[in-house]
Design a protein around this motif. Sequence first.
Motif, PDB file in Angstrom:
ATOM      1  N   THR A   1      -3.883   1.309   5.532  1.00 20.68           N
ATOM      2  CA  THR A   1      -3.675   1.798   4.167  1.00 20.68           C
ATOM      3  C   THR A   1      -3.550   3.324   4.169  1.00 20.68           C
ATOM      4  O   THR A   1      -3.984   3.985   5.104  1.00 20.68           O
TER       5      THR A   1
ATOM      6  N   MET B   1      -6.837   3.587   0.525  1.00 21.85           N
ATOM      7  CA  MET B   1      -7.889   2.633   0.165  1.00 21.85           C
ATOM      8  C   MET B   1      -8.736   2.271   1.390  1.00 21.85           C
ATOM      9  O   MET B   1      -8.206   1.973   2.451  1.00 21.85           O
ATOM     10  N   GLY B   2     -10.053   2.349   1.223  1.00 25.83           N
ATOM     11  CA  GLY B   2     -10.954   1.946   2.306  1.00 25.83           C
ATOM     12  C   GLY B   2     -11.146   3.000   3.379  1.00 25.83           C
ATOM     13  O   GLY B   2     -11.670   2.710   4.447  1.00 25.83           O
TER      14      GLY B   2
ATOM     15  N   LEU C   1     -16.941  -7.708  -0.879  1.00 26.81           N
ATOM     16  CA  LEU C   1     -16.341  -6.378  -0.901  1.00 26.81           C
ATOM     17  C   LEU C   1     -16.238  -5.869  -2.330  1.00 26.81           C
ATOM     18  O   LEU C   1     -15.913  -6.633  -3.239  1.00 26.81           O
TER      19      LEU C   1
ATOM     20  N   VAL D   1     -14.465  -2.496  -4.460  1.00 25.08           N
ATOM     21  CA  VAL D   1     -13.597  -1.310  -4.367  1.00 25.08           C
ATOM     22  C   VAL D   1     -13.767  -0.482  -5.636  1.00 25.08           C
ATOM     23  O   VAL D   1     -13.785  -1.041  -6.738  1.00 25.08           O
TER      24      VAL D   1
ATOM     25  N   LEU E   1      -7.103  -0.520  10.130  1.00 23.80           N
ATOM     26  CA  LEU E   1      -6.686  -0.244   8.752  1.00 23.80           C
ATOM     27  C   LEU E   1      -5.362   0.523   8.703  1.00 23.80           C
ATOM     28  O   LEU E   1      -5.200   1.513   9.403  1.00 23.80           O
TER      29      LEU E   1
ATOM     30  N   LEU F   1      -6.953  -5.144   2.038  1.00 20.00           N
ATOM     31  CA  LEU F   1      -6.873  -3.789   1.468  1.00 20.00           C
ATOM     32  C   LEU F   1      -5.418  -3.325   1.397  1.00 20.00           C
ATOM     33  O   LEU F   1      -5.023  -2.635   0.451  1.00 20.00           O
TER      34      LEU F   1
ATOM     35  N   VAL G   1      -9.936  -7.994   6.470  1.00 17.20           N
ATOM     36  CA  VAL G   1     -10.198  -6.874   5.542  1.00 17.20           C
ATOM     37  C   VAL G   1      -8.983  -5.924   5.453  1.00 17.20           C
ATOM     38  O   VAL G   1      -8.529  -5.619   4.335  1.00 17.20           O
TER      39      VAL G   1
ATOM     40  N   ILE H   1     -15.078   1.974  -0.563  1.00 18.86           N
ATOM     41  CA  ILE H   1     -15.428   0.552  -0.656  1.00 18.86           C
ATOM     42  C   ILE H   1     -16.841   0.289  -0.146  1.00 18.86           C
ATOM     43  O   ILE H   1     -17.367   1.055   0.655  1.00 18.86           O
TER      44      ILE H   1
ATOM     45  N   LEU I   1      -3.953  -4.991  -1.647  1.00 20.14           N
ATOM     46  CA  LEU I   1      -4.508  -4.395  -2.866  1.00 20.14           C
ATOM     47  C   LEU I   1      -3.888  -3.035  -3.154  1.00 20.14           C
ATOM     48  O   LEU I   1      -3.510  -2.733  -4.290  1.00 20.14           O
ATOM     49  N   GLU I   2      -3.805  -2.216  -2.114  1.00 20.31           N
ATOM     50  CA  GLU I   2      -3.236  -0.875  -2.304  1.00 20.31           C
ATOM     51  C   GLU I   2      -1.789  -0.989  -2.797  1.00 20.31           C
ATOM     52  O   GLU I   2      -1.376  -0.284  -3.717  1.00 20.31           O
TER      53      GLU I   2
ATOM     54  N   GLY J   1     -10.995   4.446  -4.207  1.00 20.76           N
ATOM     55  CA  GLY J   1     -10.655   3.965  -2.859  1.00 20.76           C
ATOM     56  C   GLY J   1     -11.848   3.748  -1.958  1.00 20.76           C
ATOM     57  O   GLY J   1     -11.728   3.091  -0.928  1.00 20.76           O
TER      58      GLY J   1
END
Length: 326
Positions: A75, A78-79, A135, A137, A73, A247, A243, A108, A250-251, A106
């Motif tokens: 981000t 987020m997540g 998923l 969020v 990840l 994310l 994923v 999830i 999306l962020e 944020g």
Amino acid sequence: MDDEILRLLREPSDSFHSGEEISRRLKVSRTAVWKRVENLRASGYDIEASRRLGYRLVRAPDLLTPSEIKPLLKTKWMGKRIHHFQTIPSTNTEAYQLALRGAPEGEIVIAESQEKGRGRLGRHWVSPPFLNLYLSVILRPEIPPSQASLITLMAAVAVAEAIERFSGLHPVIKWPNDILVENRKVAGLLNEIHSETDRIHFVILGIGVNLNMEKELLPKEIRGLATSLKMETGKSVSRKEFVPCLLGALEKCYTLFLREGGKPVLDAWREKARLKGKPVKVTSFGETLLGRAVDIDAEGRLILETEKGERKRIVAGDVEYKKERQ
Ligand code: BTX
């Protein structure tokens, strides 16, 4: 403790860690370490054990657990907290409950399968295990409820961008929130809002993406309507790598929306929807309308020119693209 053992086995990946080292660092007995390793193996982890050298992680399965996703990840926020379930009625229902209890923006919820995956208007979302992404969020945007549909459009843009970046396919958005490849649905969004008249408390962004779904697993009635990344590209995809890609998109889109308002979202949505002038059939609150799509307005409503030349703004409904009359 699974998380802790995996983190340890991954530093650096590919090397052996003695049972003694693991038991010392995790402050548990060597028998407890052995039991956890056996559990991880049962969940699909390929862990080599050598009397002399200890344990080595050979291959991790394509699971959507925090231990698999977090190392990938990128981000900012987020997540960072992932609630993972093997199976659950619906990730949206779970996220809604978490948000009611005060879970922050944020967080999830991810499930490997859903027993009662939900689409819009009480419809069902087919959610078989270990193949796709389910998923939800939690978002807490400080915007008036009248702008809530822009969050849906923003999410559709982010999902389409992530699919494009990840697979090289060119998805098209169908109003308001279907993501299509070659005219078949590859992803869907179900956004649920908790608000009062002037203020949104939270939005649950529910996203289902068909990643490795096979045609045979689709119920007959949607076989011609649905597709997956695997069905389109002919290759299995890594769910756990998708994923972080999603994310990240999306962020980025959500941050841009909060900073600059609806315009960049609407522009990106229009580009990915290629809606203008298309002949459509719209079903909205039991009424069916035929006409041409003109555009979406600043609040994300569909502007339709009916066959009688009237302009209508559609708040919610389903759109079917019609073939051009010759
Ligand atoms: P929708 O109402 O636009 O689409 C639902 C319709 O799509 C169904 O009636 C069926 O025709 C078709 N369909 C059902 N399952 C699939 C599938 N897997 N792939 C393609 N088409 C399908 C779309 O609603 C919103 C879907 C959101 C799903 C996510 S998953 C995570 C979160 N949790 C949850 O319960 N829902 C959301």
